[in-house]
Design a protein around this motif. Structure first.
Motif, short mmCIF file in Angstrom:
data_model
loop_
_atom_site.label_atom_id
_atom_site.label_comp_id
_atom_site.label_asym_id
_atom_site.label_seq_id
_atom_site.Cartn_x
_atom_site.Cartn_y
_atom_site.Cartn_z
N LYS A 1 0.82 -1.22 0.00
CA LYS A 1 0.00 0.00 0.00
C LYS A 1 0.85 1.27 0.00
CE LYS A 1 -3.90 -2.25 0.11
NZ LYS A 1 -3.37 -3.56 -0.25
N CYS A 2 0.21 2.33 -0.44
CA CYS A 2 0.79 3.67 -0.47
C CYS A 2 1.26 4.06 0.93
CB CYS A 2 -0.26 4.65 -0.98
SG CYS A 2 0.18 6.39 -0.86
N THR A 3 2.45 4.62 1.03
CA THR A 3 2.99 5.00 2.35
C THR A 3 2.41 6.31 2.86
OG1 THR A 3 4.88 6.04 1.24
CG2 THR A 3 5.18 3.78 2.01
N LEU A 4 1.60 6.99 2.05
CA LEU A 4 0.98 8.24 2.50
C LEU A 4 -0.45 8.01 2.97
CD1 LEU A 4 0.95 11.22 3.02
CD2 LEU A 4 0.68 11.64 0.57
N CYS A 5 -1.30 7.47 2.10
CA CYS A 5 -2.70 7.25 2.49
C CYS A 5 -2.91 5.90 3.16
CB CYS A 5 -3.62 7.40 1.28
SG CYS A 5 -3.49 6.05 0.07
N GLY A 6 -2.05 4.91 2.83
CA GLY A 6 -2.17 3.59 3.44
C GLY A 6 -3.35 2.78 2.95
N GLU A 7 -4.02 3.23 1.88
CA GLU A 7 -5.24 2.58 1.42
C GLU A 7 -5.12 1.95 0.04
OE1 GLU A 7 -8.28 5.51 1.58
OE2 GLU A 7 -8.32 5.59 3.77
N ARG A 8 -4.42 2.62 -0.86
CA ARG A 8 -4.37 2.17 -2.25
C ARG A 8 -3.01 1.58 -2.59
NH1 ARG A 8 -7.42 6.76 -1.92
NH2 ARG A 8 -5.56 8.05 -1.94
N GLU A 9 -3.00 0.75 -3.63
CA GLU A 9 -1.77 0.09 -4.06
C GLU A 9 -0.73 1.12 -4.50
OE1 GLU A 9 -0.28 -3.35 -7.24
OE2 GLU A 9 -2.28 -2.46 -7.44
N ALA A 10 0.49 0.94 -4.05
CA ALA A 10 1.58 1.83 -4.46
C ALA A 10 1.94 1.56 -5.92
CB ALA A 10 2.80 1.61 -3.57
N LEU A 11 2.32 2.61 -6.63
CA LEU A 11 2.71 2.46 -8.03
C LEU A 11 3.97 1.60 -8.15
CD1 LEU A 11 2.27 6.11 -9.36
CD2 LEU A 11 0.74 4.17 -9.72
N SER A 12 3.96 0.74 -9.13
CA SER A 12 5.16 -0.05 -9.45
C SER A 12 5.06 -0.43 -10.92
CB SER A 12 5.25 -1.30 -8.58
OG SER A 12 4.17 -2.17 -8.86
N ASP A 13 6.16 -0.85 -11.51
CA ASP A 13 6.15 -1.17 -12.93
C ASP A 13 5.93 -2.66 -13.19
OD1 ASP A 13 8.54 -2.13 -12.07
OD2 ASP A 13 9.79 -1.04 -13.49
N LYS A 14 5.41 -3.35 -12.16
CA LYS A 14 5.20 -4.78 -12.32
C LYS A 14 4.04 -5.23 -11.44
CE LYS A 14 7.69 -9.18 -11.78
NZ LYS A 14 8.95 -9.80 -11.32
N GLU A 15 3.14 -6.02 -12.00
CA GLU A 15 2.04 -6.56 -11.22
C GLU A 15 2.57 -7.55 -10.19
OE1 GLU A 15 -2.45 -8.35 -11.98
OE2 GLU A 15 -1.04 -8.16 -13.64
N LYS A 16 1.99 -7.51 -8.99
CA LYS A 16 2.42 -8.36 -7.87
C LYS A 16 3.90 -8.17 -7.57
CE LYS A 16 -1.10 -11.88 -8.77
NZ LYS A 16 -1.38 -13.30 -9.08
N ALA A 17 4.32 -6.91 -7.62
CA ALA A 17 5.73 -6.60 -7.37
C ALA A 17 6.10 -6.88 -5.92
CB ALA A 17 6.00 -5.14 -7.70
N SER A 18 7.32 -7.34 -5.72
CA SER A 18 7.83 -7.53 -4.36
C SER A 18 8.20 -6.17 -3.79
CB SER A 18 9.06 -8.43 -4.39
OG SER A 18 10.13 -7.76 -5.05
N ARG A 19 8.44 -6.13 -2.48
CA ARG A 19 8.83 -4.87 -1.85
C ARG A 19 10.13 -4.34 -2.46
NH1 ARG A 19 6.94 -2.34 2.48
NH2 ARG A 19 5.74 -4.13 3.22
N GLU A 20 11.05 -5.24 -2.76
CA GLU A 20 12.33 -4.83 -3.34
C GLU A 20 12.12 -4.24 -4.73
OE1 GLU A 20 15.96 -3.68 -3.41
OE2 GLU A 20 15.14 -4.70 -1.63
N GLU A 21 11.22 -4.82 -5.50
CA GLU A 21 10.94 -4.31 -6.85
C GLU A 21 10.26 -2.93 -6.79
OE1 GLU A 21 10.36 -8.40 -9.46
OE2 GLU A 21 8.76 -7.77 -8.08
N ILE A 22 9.42 -2.74 -5.78
CA ILE A 22 8.79 -1.42 -5.61
C ILE A 22 9.85 -0.39 -5.25
CG2 ILE A 22 7.23 -0.08 -4.14
CD1 ILE A 22 5.43 -2.54 -3.98
N ARG A 23 10.76 -0.76 -4.36
CA ARG A 23 11.85 0.16 -3.99
C ARG A 23 12.67 0.54 -5.23
NH1 ARG A 23 13.10 -3.48 0.53
NH2 ARG A 23 12.07 -2.71 2.41
N GLU A 24 12.92 -0.43 -6.08
CA GLU A 24 13.71 -0.18 -7.29
C GLU A 24 12.98 0.79 -8.22
OE1 GLU A 24 15.43 -2.67 -11.12
OE2 GLU A 24 14.85 -3.76 -9.31
#
Length: 606
Positions: free
Chosen positions: A178-201
């Motif tokens: 989830k988004c680190t600001l609202c905590g409700e919606r999926e955080a943007l990432s360039d891959k579906e079912k991205a891992s936390r490391e992939e989101i950080r990247e």
């Protein structure tokens, strides 16, 4: 031709605006709502609608929004429509809002080129489409107009309230982290079912594209990303008026004003400021950390075109010694440079007082506005009243020329202003006087305020929430026309006070300013009311009929112990006696002590 009333609103306002980590987010949320509603109004007018609220007889609202670059258009409007065009007009207004939002979202989405795998853009598109399309709620109704306008309007508002209570609901699946600001919606990432490391990247790449816009650990959803980057896409406004200064910049602004004045009066050598800026630029280059900030309008005007002073357009945190202690701890390689800057700041502090670390959020809201409108007997009367409200909103913007302040939003009879402590009481008084001069010529309607005072590093969402809670406490006072204060101390203690703005001829703000002036002139020790508090058990709990007399007697005794012997204490003692005389008996001691603590805190920390 038969006429109808139309009422149109965009929401959810509080949910959208309050989920803000930065002042920039808060301003952008408010401006986006004002912009979208202005586009809806344009469309309705294009199809033949005649605006009732908000109403201006001088210029269209989109131009007003662009000229002021302040969210000044409320999130709802009332319009008179031909019956056979009403549904079409409001449907087109709704489409206009969705179209404008889609265009803004697409512009921002296009700037987020974080894609690292083939065809990954399709998933970013899915996130944006899902979150943007479903976020805003648009409500509208139409109701027949008859010869009794007041009755038609009241019934239209009842139906509209009923429509809002039936909220549109669709099951929303928000997978993943989830988004680190609202905590409700999926955080943007360039891959579906991205891992936390992939989101950080993904977000590491985004931070490089939009330097300094996102914090190291932020991973935002589409909605919160739009809020953060929206100011970059605004083309209609002067770039200096877009956005809002940080909370630190607002807190230290009186110090920066003193620095500029001392430089202009040649009390500070040009070389000292150059040394400060040079050292700061060296640290910026080593750390690759942005130092640029946004200045308050009054500060910008004082800087004007001075080449040296223009370089002071830096974030307020860099005028605080603590910042360099923290930077040195995290980056030992800059310790020597940080010490040099701290020494220069120390010299500035000695010459004209160190900067404050506290600021205030002021919530303003009209009392019984709906009741006042309900008493109007015609559309023309409603338009005239709406025009008064809009004129009031526009005049409030002059605060930024007269005081160190930032108007974040002011639509209709409600608004939010950020201010340093030094100008807080004067700003409240300024807004109050404007309202009664422009809107409330006969003493009705009135205005209430909710004020939260906090350290610049305190979570902005919490500070905004506290200002709203303060306003709610003020609104609970019988007859309203009240003030609510909430002081959030670094220790975790909170001081809360709610009190009438005015008791007959006695103004609470005027009284607070008089006590503060005693401290400023060093005519009384700040300790006097604390002595009174320490001795409270000697008179609290007495018979209520005698309590005020005993309380006033004790106040005088402790006041005279600490007052400068060279002044005549009778006038201020009379003011104190009158003030205690009008505050409620049942909690008068707590109210008085709370007001004294807030005054003393403002004086000490401004």
């Amino acid at each position: 031709m038969d006429k109808v009333l139309g009422i149109f609103q965009i929401g959810p306002v509080q949910e959208f605006i309050s989920r803000s980590r930065k002042t920039q987010d808060f301003w952008a949320s408010s401006f986006l709502l004002s912009y979208l509603i202005s586009k809806a109004i344009e469309k309705v007018i294009e199809i033949g609608g005649e605006l009732i609220y908000p109403y201006t007889n001088t210029e269209n609202l989109s131009s007003l929004l662009q000229n002021t670059c302040t969210p000044i258009v409320p999130n709802r409007f009332v319009v008179e429509l031909d019956k056979d065009k009403a549904v079409e007009a409001l449907q087109e207004a709704e489409k206009s809002v969705k179209r404008e939002l889609s265009n803004i979202a697409n512009t921002i989405k296009g700037s987020i080129k974080i894609y690292s795998i083939p065809n990954s853009t399709s998933y970013i598109d899915k996130i944006f489409q899902r979150q943007v399309e479903r976020f805003f709620e648009i409500y509208w109704i139409i109701y027949p107009l008859d010869n009794n306008y007041a009755n038609s309007y009241k019934k239209a508002e009842i139906i509209f309230s009923g429509r809002k209570s039936i909220r549109d609901f669709s099951q929303i699946d928000e997978p993943g982290f989830k988004c680190t600001l609202c905590g409700e919606r999926e955080a943007l990432s360039d891959k579906e079912k991205a891992s936390r490391e992939e989101i950080r990247e993904s977000w590491s790449k985004l931070r490089k594209l939009h330097k300094y816009e996102f914090n190291e650990k932020e991973h935002l959803c589409a909605i919160c990303t739009i809020k953060r980057l929206y100011p970059k896409s605004i083309k209609e406004c002067n770039e200096f008026d877009i956005g809002a200064p940080s909370t630190a910049t607002i807190a230290v602004s009186p110090f920066l004003e003193r620095l500029i004045e001392n430089y202009k009066n040649r009390n500070i050598e040009k070389e000292k400021i150059e040394d400060f800026l040079r050292g700061l630029n060296e640290i910026e280059n080593i750390l690759d950390e942005g130092i640029e900030g946004r200045l308050l309008k009054k500060i910008r005007k004082k800087i004007n075109n001075d080449d040296i002073l223009k370089e002071l357009n830096i974030d307020g945190t860099y005028f605080l010694k603590d910042t360099y202690d923290n930077l040195s701890t995290d980056h030992p390689e800059i310790k020597d440079k940080a010490e040099k800057i701290k020494n220069i700041l120390g010299e500035f502090y000695k010459k004209f007082k160190e900067p404050s670390k506290y600021f205030a959020v002021i919530q303003v809201d009209g009392d019984n506005i709906g009741e006042e409108i309900g008493n109007l007997t015609s559309i023309d009367e409603h338009r005239k009243f709406s025009n008064k409200i809009l004129n009031f909103s526009q005049e409030v913007l002059n605060i930024e020329d007269n005081f160190l302040s930032k108007v974040i939003y002011f639509g209709g009879d409600e608004g939010v202003i950020f201010a340093p402590l030094r100008d807080l009481l004067n700003i409240i008084e300024f807004i109050h006087d404007l309202f009664f001069n422009i809107v409330s010529s006969n003493g009705k309607p009135t205005l209430s305020f909710g004020i939260s005072i906090a350290h610049y590093s305190h979570a902005l969402q919490k500070i905004i929430e506290e200002s709203r809670e303060s306003l709610k406490r003020a609104k609970k006072i019988d007859g309203k026309y009240s003030l609510g204060f909430s002081l959030l101390k670094r220790s975790g203690e909170t001081v809360e006070v709610a009190i009438k703005y005015k008791f007959d001829h006695i103004s609470t703000i005027d009284f607070m300013k008089k006590i503060k002036a005693l401290y400023e002139k060093d005519e009384i020790s700040k300790r006097w009311w604390k002595d009174l508090y320490d001795d409270r058990l000697s008179f609290i709990g007495r018979d209520q009929e005698l309590f005020k007399d005993i309380f006033i007697s004790e106040v005088k005794r402790y006041f005279l112990r600490r007052v400068d012997k060279g002044i005549d204490p009778k006038p201020i003692l009379k003011d104190i006696e009158n003030f205690i005389g009008v505050i409620p008996i049942y909690n008068g001691f707590d109210i008085f002590m709370g007001i004294m603590e807030i005054i003393e805190f403002i004086y000490r920390e401004e």
